[in-house]
Design a protein around this motif. Structure first.
Motif, PDB file in Angstrom:
ATOM      1  N   PHE A  78       0.743  -1.269   0.123  1.00  0.00           N
ATOM      2  CA  PHE A  78      -0.112   0.016  -0.015  1.00  0.00           C
ATOM      3  C   PHE A  78       0.767   1.381   0.058  1.00  0.00           C
ATOM      4  CE2 PHE A  78      -2.635  -3.129   2.033  1.00  0.00           C
ATOM      5  CZ  PHE A  78      -3.888  -3.228   1.176  1.00  0.00           C
ATOM      6  N   GLY A  79       2.182   1.185  -0.135  1.00  0.00           N
ATOM      7  CA  GLY A  79       2.950   2.388  -0.286  1.00  0.00           C
ATOM      8  C   GLY A  79       3.166   2.918   1.124  1.00  0.00           C
ATOM      9  N   ASP A  80       3.011   2.340   2.118  1.00  0.00           N
ATOM     10  CA  ASP A  80       3.145   2.601   3.500  1.00  0.00           C
ATOM     11  C   ASP A  80       4.207   1.963   4.478  1.00  0.00           C
ATOM     12  OD1 ASP A  80       1.789   0.670   4.094  1.00  0.00           O
ATOM     13  OD2 ASP A  80       0.050   1.503   4.961  1.00  0.00           O
ATOM     14  N   GLY A  81       4.847   1.197   3.467  1.00  0.00           N
ATOM     15  CA  GLY A  81       5.939   0.467   4.359  1.00  0.00           C
ATOM     16  C   GLY A  81       5.515  -0.664   5.430  1.00  0.00           C
ATOM     17  N   GLU A  82       4.002  -0.906   5.255  1.00  0.00           N
ATOM     18  CA  GLU A  82       3.528  -1.739   6.325  1.00  0.00           C
ATOM     19  C   GLU A  82       3.176  -3.336   6.097  1.00  0.00           C
ATOM     20  OE1 GLU A  82       2.824  -0.987   9.683  1.00  0.00           O
ATOM     21  OE2 GLU A  82       4.093   0.511   9.225  1.00  0.00           O
ATOM     22  N   VAL A  83       2.957  -3.545   4.861  1.00  0.00           N
ATOM     23  CA  VAL A  83       2.499  -4.823   4.229  1.00  0.00           C
ATOM     24  C   VAL A  83       3.178  -5.294   3.190  1.00  0.00           C
ATOM     25  CG1 VAL A  83       0.499  -6.044   3.406  1.00  0.00           C
ATOM     26  CG2 VAL A  83       0.129  -4.158   4.999  1.00  0.00           C
ATOM     27  N   THR A  84       3.568  -6.513   3.381  1.00  0.00           N
ATOM     28  CA  THR A  84       4.240  -7.271   2.310  1.00  0.00           C
ATOM     29  C   THR A  84       3.506  -8.635   2.215  1.00  0.00           C
ATOM     30  OG1 THR A  84       6.520  -6.724   3.144  1.00  0.00           O
ATOM     31  CG2 THR A  84       6.381  -8.671   1.758  1.00  0.00           C
ATOM     32  N   PHE A  85       3.385  -8.936   0.813  1.00  0.00           N
ATOM     33  CA  PHE A  85       2.512 -10.043   0.495  1.00  0.00           C
ATOM     34  C   PHE A  85       3.479 -11.247  -0.128  1.00  0.00           C
ATOM     35  CE2 PHE A  85      -1.133 -11.103  -2.502  1.00  0.00           C
ATOM     36  CZ  PHE A  85      -2.080 -11.597  -1.315  1.00  0.00           C
ATOM     37  N   ARG A  86       3.575 -12.041   0.457  1.00  0.00           N
ATOM     38  CA  ARG A  86       4.554 -13.467   0.066  1.00  0.00           C
ATOM     39  C   ARG A  86       3.680 -14.343  -0.884  1.00  0.00           C
ATOM     40  NH1 ARG A  86       5.956 -16.779   3.889  1.00  0.00           N
ATOM     41  NH2 ARG A  86       4.237 -16.292   5.212  1.00  0.00           N
ATOM     42  N   ILE A  87       4.231 -14.500  -2.198  1.00  0.00           N
ATOM     43  CA  ILE A  87       3.485 -15.297  -2.934  1.00  0.00           C
ATOM     44  C   ILE A  87       3.964 -16.780  -3.432  1.00  0.00           C
ATOM     45  CG2 ILE A  87       2.598 -15.294  -5.569  1.00  0.00           C
ATOM     46  CD1 ILE A  87       1.145 -13.130  -3.800  1.00  0.00           C
ATOM     47  N   SER A  88       3.167 -17.625  -3.445  1.00  0.00           N
ATOM     48  CA  SER A  88       3.656 -19.132  -3.867  1.00  0.00           C
ATOM     49  C   SER A  88       2.512 -19.313  -4.975  1.00  0.00           C
ATOM     50  CB  SER A  88       3.505 -20.132  -2.957  1.00  0.00           C
ATOM     51  OG  SER A  88       4.282 -19.711  -1.936  1.00  0.00           O
ATOM     52  N   ALA A  89       3.082 -19.813  -6.161  1.00  0.00           N
ATOM     53  CA  ALA A  89       2.129 -19.789  -7.413  1.00  0.00           C
ATOM     54  C   ALA A  89       2.902 -20.988  -8.111  1.00  0.00           C
ATOM     55  CB  ALA A  89       2.116 -18.888  -8.369  1.00  0.00           C
ATOM     56  N   ASN A  90       1.818 -22.025  -8.636  1.00  0.00           N
ATOM     57  CA  ASN A  90       2.040 -23.324  -9.108  1.00  0.00           C
ATOM     58  C   ASN A  90       1.190 -23.340 -10.344  1.00  0.00           C
ATOM     59  OD1 ASN A  90       2.876 -23.500  -6.230  1.00  0.00           O
ATOM     60  ND2 ASN A  90       4.379 -25.023  -7.241  1.00  0.00           N
ATOM     61  N   LYS A  91       1.521 -24.238 -11.231  1.00  0.00           N
ATOM     62  CA  LYS A  91       0.779 -24.915 -12.244  1.00  0.00           C
ATOM     63  C   LYS A  91      -0.076 -26.043 -11.525  1.00  0.00           C
ATOM     64  CE  LYS A  91       0.528 -26.351 -17.071  1.00  0.00           C
ATOM     65  NZ  LYS A  91      -0.620 -25.573 -17.264  1.00  0.00           N
ATOM     66  N   ALA A  92      -1.336 -25.983 -11.863  1.00  0.00           N
ATOM     67  CA  ALA A  92      -2.278 -27.103 -11.267  1.00  0.00           C
ATOM     68  C   ALA A  92      -3.207 -27.717 -12.264  1.00  0.00           C
ATOM     69  CB  ALA A  92      -3.059 -26.459 -10.378  1.00  0.00           C
ATOM     70  N   ILE A  93      -3.763 -28.795 -12.016  1.00  0.00           N
ATOM     71  CA  ILE A  93      -4.495 -29.550 -12.935  1.00  0.00           C
ATOM     72  C   ILE A  93      -5.496 -28.850 -13.940  1.00  0.00           C
ATOM     73  CG2 ILE A  93      -6.318 -31.446 -13.119  1.00  0.00           C
ATOM     74  CD1 ILE A  93      -5.164 -32.868 -10.734  1.00  0.00           C
ATOM     75  N   HIS A  94      -6.247 -27.910 -13.400  1.00  0.00           N
ATOM     76  CA  HIS A  94      -6.901 -27.215 -13.897  1.00  0.00           C
ATOM     77  C   HIS A  94      -6.696 -25.720 -14.066  1.00  0.00           C
ATOM     78  CE1 HIS A  94     -10.036 -30.205 -13.805  1.00  0.00           C
ATOM     79  NE2 HIS A  94      -9.661 -30.461 -12.613  1.00  0.00           N
ATOM     80  N   GLY A  95      -5.339 -25.431 -14.274  1.00  0.00           N
ATOM     81  CA  GLY A  95      -5.176 -23.845 -14.239  1.00  0.00           C
ATOM     82  C   GLY A  95      -4.001 -23.638 -13.295  1.00  0.00           C
ATOM     83  N   TYR A  96      -4.065 -22.639 -12.450  1.00  0.00           N
ATOM     84  CA  TYR A  96      -2.968 -22.188 -11.621  1.00  0.00           C
ATOM     85  C   TYR A  96      -3.676 -22.020 -10.092  1.00  0.00           C
ATOM     86  CZ  TYR A  96      -0.370 -21.382 -15.890  1.00  0.00           C
ATOM     87  OH  TYR A  96       0.103 -21.768 -17.253  1.00  0.00           O
TER      88      TYR A  96
END
Length: 167
Positions: A78-96
Protein backbone atom coordinates in the motif's frame (compact mmCIF):
# COMPACT_ATOMS: atom_id res chain seq x y z
CA UNK A 1 -6.22 -6.34 5.49
CA UNK A 2 -8.81 -4.15 7.20
CA UNK A 3 -10.83 -7.22 8.17
CA UNK A 4 -7.82 -9.15 9.52
CA UNK A 5 -7.24 -11.37 6.50
CA UNK A 6 -4.01 -13.33 6.55
CA UNK A 7 -3.93 -14.92 3.10
CA UNK A 8 -5.68 -15.23 -0.24
CA UNK A 9 -6.06 -18.29 -2.46
CA UNK A 10 -6.76 -18.40 -6.20
CA UNK A 11 -7.25 -21.97 -7.37
CA UNK A 12 -9.72 -24.67 -8.38
CA UNK A 13 -11.30 -27.68 -6.76
CA UNK A 14 -12.38 -30.72 -8.74
CA UNK A 15 -16.09 -31.39 -8.41
CA UNK A 16 -17.55 -34.91 -8.13
CA UNK A 17 -18.23 -35.00 -11.89
CA UNK A 18 -14.56 -34.17 -12.59
CA UNK A 19 -15.13 -30.58 -13.70
CA UNK A 20 -13.14 -27.74 -12.15
CA UNK A 21 -14.68 -25.19 -9.80
CA UNK A 22 -12.50 -22.05 -9.85
CA UNK A 23 -12.49 -19.76 -6.83
CA UNK A 24 -10.90 -17.01 -4.82
CA UNK A 25 -10.80 -17.56 -1.07
CA UNK A 26 -9.42 -15.51 1.80
CA UNK A 27 -8.58 -16.45 5.38
CA UNK A 28 -9.66 -14.56 8.48
CA UNK A 29 -8.88 -15.94 11.95
CA UNK A 30 -7.99 -19.35 10.52
CA UNK A 31 -11.19 -19.83 8.52
CA UNK A 32 -11.32 -19.77 4.70
CA UNK A 33 -14.13 -17.79 3.08
CA UNK A 34 -15.09 -17.94 -0.57
CA UNK A 35 -15.29 -14.64 -2.43
CA UNK A 36 -18.19 -14.48 -4.83
CA UNK A 37 -17.58 -10.90 -6.02
CA UNK A 38 -17.20 -12.24 -9.55
CA UNK A 39 -17.18 -15.63 -11.25
CA UNK A 40 -13.90 -16.99 -12.55
CA UNK A 41 -13.25 -19.71 -15.10
CA UNK A 42 -10.02 -21.29 -16.33
CA UNK A 43 -9.15 -18.34 -18.61
CA UNK A 44 -9.74 -15.84 -15.79
CA UNK A 45 -7.71 -18.01 -13.39
CA UNK A 46 -4.76 -17.92 -15.80
CA UNK A 47 -5.08 -14.16 -16.37
CA UNK A 48 -5.38 -13.37 -12.66
CA UNK A 49 -2.38 -15.42 -11.60
CA UNK A 50 -0.01 -14.71 -14.50
CA UNK A 51 -0.83 -11.00 -14.68
CA UNK A 52 -0.48 -10.60 -10.93
CA UNK A 53 2.96 -12.24 -11.02
CA UNK A 54 4.06 -10.24 -14.07
CA UNK A 55 2.77 -6.84 -12.95
CA UNK A 56 3.12 -6.90 -9.17
CA UNK A 57 6.39 -8.80 -8.66
CA UNK A 58 9.87 -8.98 -10.12
CA UNK A 59 9.39 -12.65 -11.01
CA UNK A 60 8.94 -13.86 -14.58
CA UNK A 61 5.41 -15.23 -14.92
CA UNK A 62 6.60 -17.89 -17.40
CA UNK A 63 8.46 -19.59 -14.56
CA UNK A 64 5.13 -20.59 -13.07
CA UNK A 65 4.98 -23.43 -15.61
CA UNK A 66 8.18 -25.00 -14.27
CA UNK A 67 8.00 -27.87 -11.80
CA UNK A 68 9.12 -25.47 -9.04
CA UNK A 69 6.55 -22.75 -9.62
CA UNK A 70 7.23 -19.27 -8.30
CA UNK A 71 7.90 -17.96 -4.83
CA UNK A 72 8.18 -14.18 -4.71
CA UNK A 73 7.28 -11.08 -2.73
CA UNK A 74 5.24 -7.95 -3.32
CA UNK A 75 6.88 -5.40 -1.05
CA UNK A 76 5.11 -2.41 0.43
CA UNK A 77 1.69 -3.27 -1.00
CA UNK A 78 0.00 0.00 0.00
CA UNK A 79 3.03 2.32 -0.20
CA UNK A 80 3.12 2.86 3.56
CA UNK A 81 5.88 0.37 4.40
CA UNK A 82 3.52 -1.76 6.48
CA UNK A 83 2.38 -4.73 4.36
CA UNK A 84 4.31 -7.31 2.32
CA UNK A 85 2.62 -10.04 0.31
CA UNK A 86 4.47 -13.39 0.03
CA UNK A 87 3.40 -15.29 -3.07
CA UNK A 88 3.60 -18.99 -3.96
CA UNK A 89 2.21 -19.90 -7.38
CA UNK A 90 2.19 -23.20 -9.25
CA UNK A 91 0.68 -24.85 -12.29
CA UNK A 92 -2.18 -27.10 -11.23
CA UNK A 93 -4.45 -29.65 -12.91
CA UNK A 94 -7.08 -27.13 -13.98
CA UNK A 95 -5.01 -23.94 -14.29
CA UNK A 96 -2.93 -22.21 -11.64
CA UNK A 97 -2.82 -21.98 -7.88
CA UNK A 98 -1.68 -18.83 -6.12
CA UNK A 99 -1.42 -18.42 -2.37
CA UNK A 100 -0.59 -14.95 -1.08
CA UNK A 101 0.28 -14.46 2.57
CA UNK A 102 0.05 -11.10 4.30
CA UNK A 103 3.05 -10.11 6.38
CA UNK A 104 2.85 -6.87 8.32
CA UNK A 105 5.76 -4.81 9.52
CA UNK A 106 4.64 -5.44 13.09
CA UNK A 107 5.02 -9.23 12.70
CA UNK A 108 8.03 -9.29 10.39
CA UNK A 109 10.20 -7.10 12.61
CA UNK A 110 9.83 -9.02 15.87
CA UNK A 111 12.83 -10.48 17.68
CA UNK A 112 12.77 -13.85 19.47
CA UNK A 113 12.22 -12.18 22.84
CA UNK A 114 9.08 -10.47 21.49
CA UNK A 115 7.30 -13.61 20.25
CA UNK A 116 5.73 -14.48 23.61
CA UNK A 117 7.35 -17.90 23.99
CA UNK A 118 8.28 -19.25 27.46
CA UNK A 119 11.92 -18.65 28.52
CA UNK A 120 12.88 -22.28 27.82
CA UNK A 121 11.64 -22.05 24.21
CA UNK A 122 13.36 -18.69 23.74
CA UNK A 123 16.68 -20.16 24.93
CA UNK A 124 16.29 -23.02 22.45
CA UNK A 125 15.52 -20.62 19.60
CA UNK A 126 18.54 -18.46 20.45
CA UNK A 127 20.67 -21.61 20.46
CA UNK A 128 19.40 -22.42 16.94
CA UNK A 129 20.66 -19.05 15.68
CA UNK A 130 24.23 -19.97 16.65
CA UNK A 131 24.35 -23.30 14.78
CA UNK A 132 26.85 -23.33 11.92
CA UNK A 133 25.20 -26.19 10.02
CA UNK A 134 22.16 -28.39 10.11
CA UNK A 135 18.50 -28.23 9.29
CA UNK A 136 15.70 -26.61 11.27
CA UNK A 137 12.06 -27.40 10.54
CA UNK A 138 9.25 -25.20 11.78
CA UNK A 139 5.92 -26.98 11.64
CA UNK A 140 2.41 -26.25 12.82
CA UNK A 141 -1.12 -25.47 11.75
CA UNK A 142 -2.03 -22.41 9.71
CA UNK A 143 -1.87 -19.16 11.60
CA UNK A 144 0.28 -20.48 14.45
CA UNK A 145 3.27 -18.23 13.81
CA UNK A 146 5.65 -20.36 11.73
CA UNK A 147 6.61 -17.53 9.38
CA UNK A 148 6.80 -14.99 12.21
CA UNK A 149 9.12 -17.34 14.12
CA UNK A 150 11.29 -17.95 11.04
CA UNK A 151 11.55 -14.20 10.44
CA UNK A 152 12.54 -13.63 14.08
CA UNK A 153 15.20 -16.34 13.79
CA UNK A 154 16.55 -14.79 10.61
CA UNK A 155 16.68 -11.34 12.26
CA UNK A 156 18.78 -12.79 15.08
CA UNK A 157 21.06 -14.57 12.61
CA UNK A 158 21.42 -11.42 10.50
CA UNK A 159 22.42 -9.48 13.60
CA UNK A 160 25.20 -12.04 14.15
CA UNK A 161 26.65 -11.50 10.63
CA UNK A 162 26.06 -15.07 9.48
CA UNK A 163 24.99 -16.18 6.00
CA UNK A 164 21.50 -17.59 5.45
CA UNK A 165 20.76 -19.86 2.49
CA UNK A 166 17.17 -20.67 1.55
CA UNK A 167 16.55 -23.95 -0.31
Amino acid sequence: IEKGGTDIHISADTLEDGTPDFFIKYRIKGKLYRSDLFKIDQAMNTLLVKNFIQKQTKAYSGDIDSIYGIVTIVRDVFGDGEVTFRISANKAIHGYTLVGRVTTKSTSSLRISELGFPEEVQRYLYRLTTKRSGLTLITGARGTGKSTTALALSREIAAANLSVVDY
